[in-house]
Design an enzyme around this catalytic site. Sequence first.
Site, PDB file in Angstrom:
ATOM      1  CG  HIS A   1      -2.071   0.851   1.280  1.00 58.47           C
ATOM      2  ND1 HIS A   1      -2.399   1.699   0.256  1.00 58.47           N
ATOM      3  CD2 HIS A   1      -2.989   1.095   2.259  1.00 58.47           C
ATOM      4  CE1 HIS A   1      -3.463   2.413   0.595  1.00 58.47           C
ATOM      5  NE2 HIS A   1      -3.834   2.065   1.822  1.00 58.47           N
TER       6      HIS A   1
ATOM      7  CG  HIS B   1      -3.603   0.434  -8.445  1.00 65.44           C
ATOM      8  ND1 HIS B   1      -4.919   0.351  -8.104  1.00 65.44           N
ATOM      9  CD2 HIS B   1      -3.018   1.300  -7.574  1.00 65.44           C
ATOM     10  CE1 HIS B   1      -5.132   1.146  -7.067  1.00 65.44           C
ATOM     11  NE2 HIS B   1      -3.999   1.735  -6.729  1.00 65.44           N
TER      12      HIS B   1
ATOM     13  CG  ASP C   1       2.901   4.754  -4.148  1.00 64.91           C
ATOM     14  OD1 ASP C   1       2.809   5.938  -3.828  1.00 64.91           O
ATOM     15  OD2 ASP C   1       2.167   3.864  -3.698  1.00 64.91           O
TER      16      ASP C   1
HETATM   17  N1  CMC Z   1       5.721  -7.096 -10.549  1.00 57.22           N
HETATM   18  C1  CMC Z   1       5.610  -8.310 -11.139  1.00 57.22           C
HETATM   19  N2  CMC Z   1       4.475  -9.009 -11.259  1.00 57.22           N
HETATM   20  C2  CMC Z   1       3.376  -8.459 -10.737  1.00 57.22           C
HETATM   21  C3  CMC Z   1       3.397  -7.204 -10.095  1.00 57.22           C
HETATM   22  C4  CMC Z   1       4.616  -6.512 -10.014  1.00 57.22           C
HETATM   23  N3  CMC Z   1       4.696  -5.325  -9.452  1.00 57.22           N
HETATM   24  N4  CMC Z   1       2.148  -6.900  -9.676  1.00 57.22           N
HETATM   25  C5  CMC Z   1       1.372  -7.933 -10.017  1.00 57.22           C
HETATM   26  N5  CMC Z   1       2.108  -8.870 -10.663  1.00 57.22           N
HETATM   27  C6  CMC Z   1       1.607 -10.120 -11.262  1.00 57.22           C
HETATM   28  C7  CMC Z   1       1.286 -11.152 -10.202  1.00 57.22           C
HETATM   29  O1  CMC Z   1       2.388 -11.997  -9.942  1.00 57.22           O
HETATM   30  C8  CMC Z   1       0.126 -11.890 -10.815  1.00 57.22           C
HETATM   31  O2  CMC Z   1       0.632 -12.784 -11.761  1.00 57.22           O
HETATM   32  P1  CMC Z   1      -0.136 -14.193 -12.054  1.00 57.22           P
HETATM   33  O3  CMC Z   1      -1.479 -13.790 -12.593  1.00 57.22           O
HETATM   34  O4  CMC Z   1       0.741 -14.877 -13.055  1.00 57.22           O
HETATM   35  O5  CMC Z   1      -0.241 -14.904 -10.742  1.00 57.22           O
HETATM   36  C9  CMC Z   1      -0.641 -10.796 -11.598  1.00 57.22           C
HETATM   37  O6  CMC Z   1       0.366  -9.803 -11.900  1.00 57.22           O
HETATM   38  C10 CMC Z   1      -1.776 -10.159 -10.807  1.00 57.22           C
HETATM   39  O7  CMC Z   1      -1.276  -9.768  -9.535  1.00 57.22           O
HETATM   40  P2  CMC Z   1      -2.148  -9.711  -8.206  1.00 57.22           P
HETATM   41  O8  CMC Z   1      -1.242  -9.812  -7.020  1.00 57.22           O
HETATM   42  O9  CMC Z   1      -3.279 -10.683  -8.305  1.00 57.22           O
HETATM   43  O10 CMC Z   1      -2.733  -8.254  -8.303  1.00 57.22           O
HETATM   44  P3  CMC Z   1      -3.375  -7.464  -7.123  1.00 57.22           P
HETATM   45  O11 CMC Z   1      -4.416  -6.613  -7.754  1.00 57.22           O
HETATM   46  O12 CMC Z   1      -3.803  -8.350  -6.019  1.00 57.22           O
HETATM   47  O13 CMC Z   1      -2.147  -6.608  -6.567  1.00 57.22           O
HETATM   48  C11 CMC Z   1      -0.632  -4.845  -6.175  1.00 57.22           C
HETATM   49  C12 CMC Z   1      -1.969  -5.251  -6.793  1.00 57.22           C
HETATM   50  C13 CMC Z   1      -0.512  -3.319  -6.238  1.00 57.22           C
HETATM   51  C14 CMC Z   1      -0.564  -5.268  -4.692  1.00 57.22           C
HETATM   52  C15 CMC Z   1       0.512  -5.520  -6.976  1.00 57.22           C
HETATM   53  O14 CMC Z   1       0.455  -5.116  -8.338  1.00 57.22           O
HETATM   54  C16 CMC Z   1       1.889  -5.221  -6.383  1.00 57.22           C
HETATM   55  O15 CMC Z   1       2.321  -5.937  -5.476  1.00 57.22           O
HETATM   56  N6  CMC Z   1       2.596  -4.147  -6.909  1.00 57.22           N
HETATM   57  C17 CMC Z   1       3.843  -3.736  -6.345  1.00 57.22           C
HETATM   58  C18 CMC Z   1       3.587  -2.906  -5.093  1.00 57.22           C
HETATM   59  C19 CMC Z   1       3.066  -1.522  -5.401  1.00 57.22           C
HETATM   60  O16 CMC Z   1       3.583  -0.828  -6.263  1.00 57.22           O
HETATM   61  N7  CMC Z   1       2.044  -1.095  -4.649  1.00 57.22           N
HETATM   62  C20 CMC Z   1       1.482   0.242  -4.757  1.00 57.22           C
HETATM   63  C21 CMC Z   1       0.104   0.272  -5.235  1.00 57.22           C
HETATM   64  S1  CMC Z   1      -0.393   1.946  -5.660  1.00 57.22           S
HETATM   65  C22 CMC Z   1      -0.524   2.752  -4.153  1.00 57.22           C
HETATM   66  C23 CMC Z   1      -1.815   2.573  -3.485  1.00 57.22           C
HETATM   67  O17 CMC Z   1      -2.868   2.898  -4.086  1.00 57.22           O
HETATM   68  O18 CMC Z   1      -1.784   2.148  -2.312  1.00 57.22           O
END
Ligand code: CMC
Length: 428
Positions: free
Chosen positions: A265, A306, A364
């Site tokens: 987050h 995201h 971010d």
């Molecule tokens: N790098 C590599 N792979 C990724 C990433 C990433 N940053 N983010 C998602 N993926 C992949 C993930 O491994 C999954 O692959 P598969 O379908 O093969 O299993 C797919 O993309 C979908 O990911 P998810 O975890 O199901 O997506 P989510 O919607 O639950 O997670 C997230 C969203 C923001 C937590 C995630 O993209 C992440 O961990 N990003 C890095 C951390 C980050 O930048 N966070 C800030 C978010 S913006 C600030 C805010 O609003 O708080």
Amino acid sequence: MTDKKASLLIEGHDNVDFPIYEGTIGPDVIDVRSLTSKGFFTYDPGFVSTAACESKITYIDGNQGILLHRGYPIDQLASESDYLETCYLLLKGELPNKAQKEEFVETIRYHTMVHDQINNLFKGFRRDAHPMAIMCGVVGALSAFYHDTLDITDERQREISAMRLIAKIPTLAAMSYKYSIGQPFIYPDNELDYSANFLHMMFGTPCEKSNISPVLAKAMDRIFLLHADHEQNASTSTVRLTGSTGANPYACIAAGIAALWGPSHGGANEAVLEMLEEIGDESRIDEFVAKAKDKADPFRLMGFGHRVYKNFDPRAKVMKETADEVLKELGLEDDPLLKIAKRLEQIALEDPYFIEKKLYPNVDFYSGIILKALGIPTSMFTVIFAVGRTVGWISHWNEMISGDYRIGRPRQLYTGAPQRDFVKVEDR
Ligand code: CMC
């Protein structure tokens, strides 16, 4: 409510009908509240399909990259408005007229100083404490100082606590930084505007007058504005859940700060810079991109992807423009870390893995770059997010308390041991 109904067929049971509600915009919502009386719960870990409340504050369409505050698009607010005007809008529902704006700005300006005994609280923390650890404690402790605003049923008290939090949070944030580097706290300067004042409290010293560049103060203001609210995200939902118990606003905001701290987050902008430092050199970017794509490796590219935005993050678009302005103003286009960031952004935008999974640079990614350029240490990045988001948290809390609300109490799918008898220790 609409005339439409949703019907659920559960094997071995009568059909269950649910009313459907229509929002102003966005998907319709099925009211499943009556399901518990039929002996069932819904199962939705991460609340991806669950609307936990009704709200009039912020609307997001993740597929189209739309973010509206009280109906106004974020890019218009970022270019035409400023942080405090956006605070007024979020809190009160409408943009202020000239007189209302002046009064609001003056009120915030004259409440930036904190109770002097709060200084003593800081001394209880270790010198190397993370500023977010200090913020969780100190913001919660405000409830021990401002007893006159703890009656949450009194609308005026709620309003004063909102103003206090918006006014004092930058002061506390700057104090947490000054404490960690062993410098004296700098009092707010009421001649300065909100964001310039924050930079003054961060970088000023008692020996020298701080000289805040208007371009940098504007960039700071934009960072606050772009973080001001984001609908029912993890920290806002935490504030609502905490508030639903009747907890006071300072305790609720402290809970929000704790939720924001995590790297998925608000901690992401700090994690972006740590990642860039770990990469260290442009020659190692491919190695890290490969790690991010490897399913067996838990590493993710911080600042990409995201939960809601699956095309682009509209805040990231504006933040990128600000990043370019700031780097130019400071002559930092050749900074090695920032060069790695630019290259990484380019590679990820062209890589099929990131394109297919719709993983774009998020707000971010760019806010981390700007904050680094402004000379703000990484440990303060999430604190700055918390400063900007305080208005969103308090607006949601106030909206909830002003309406009908119940204590939040999610249910579960229990998969633990069924009932069994206790076994004495000698018999185990
Ligand atoms: N790098 C590599 N792979 C990724 C990433 C990433 N940053 N983010 C998602 N993926 C992949 C993930 O491994 C999954 O692959 P598969 O379908 O093969 O299993 C797919 O993309 C979908 O990911 P998810 O975890 O199901 O997506 P989510 O919607 O639950 O997670 C997230 C969203 C923001 C937590 C995630 O993209 C992440 O961990 N990003 C890095 C951390 C980050 O930048 N966070 C800030 C978010 S913006 C600030 C805010 O609003 O708080």
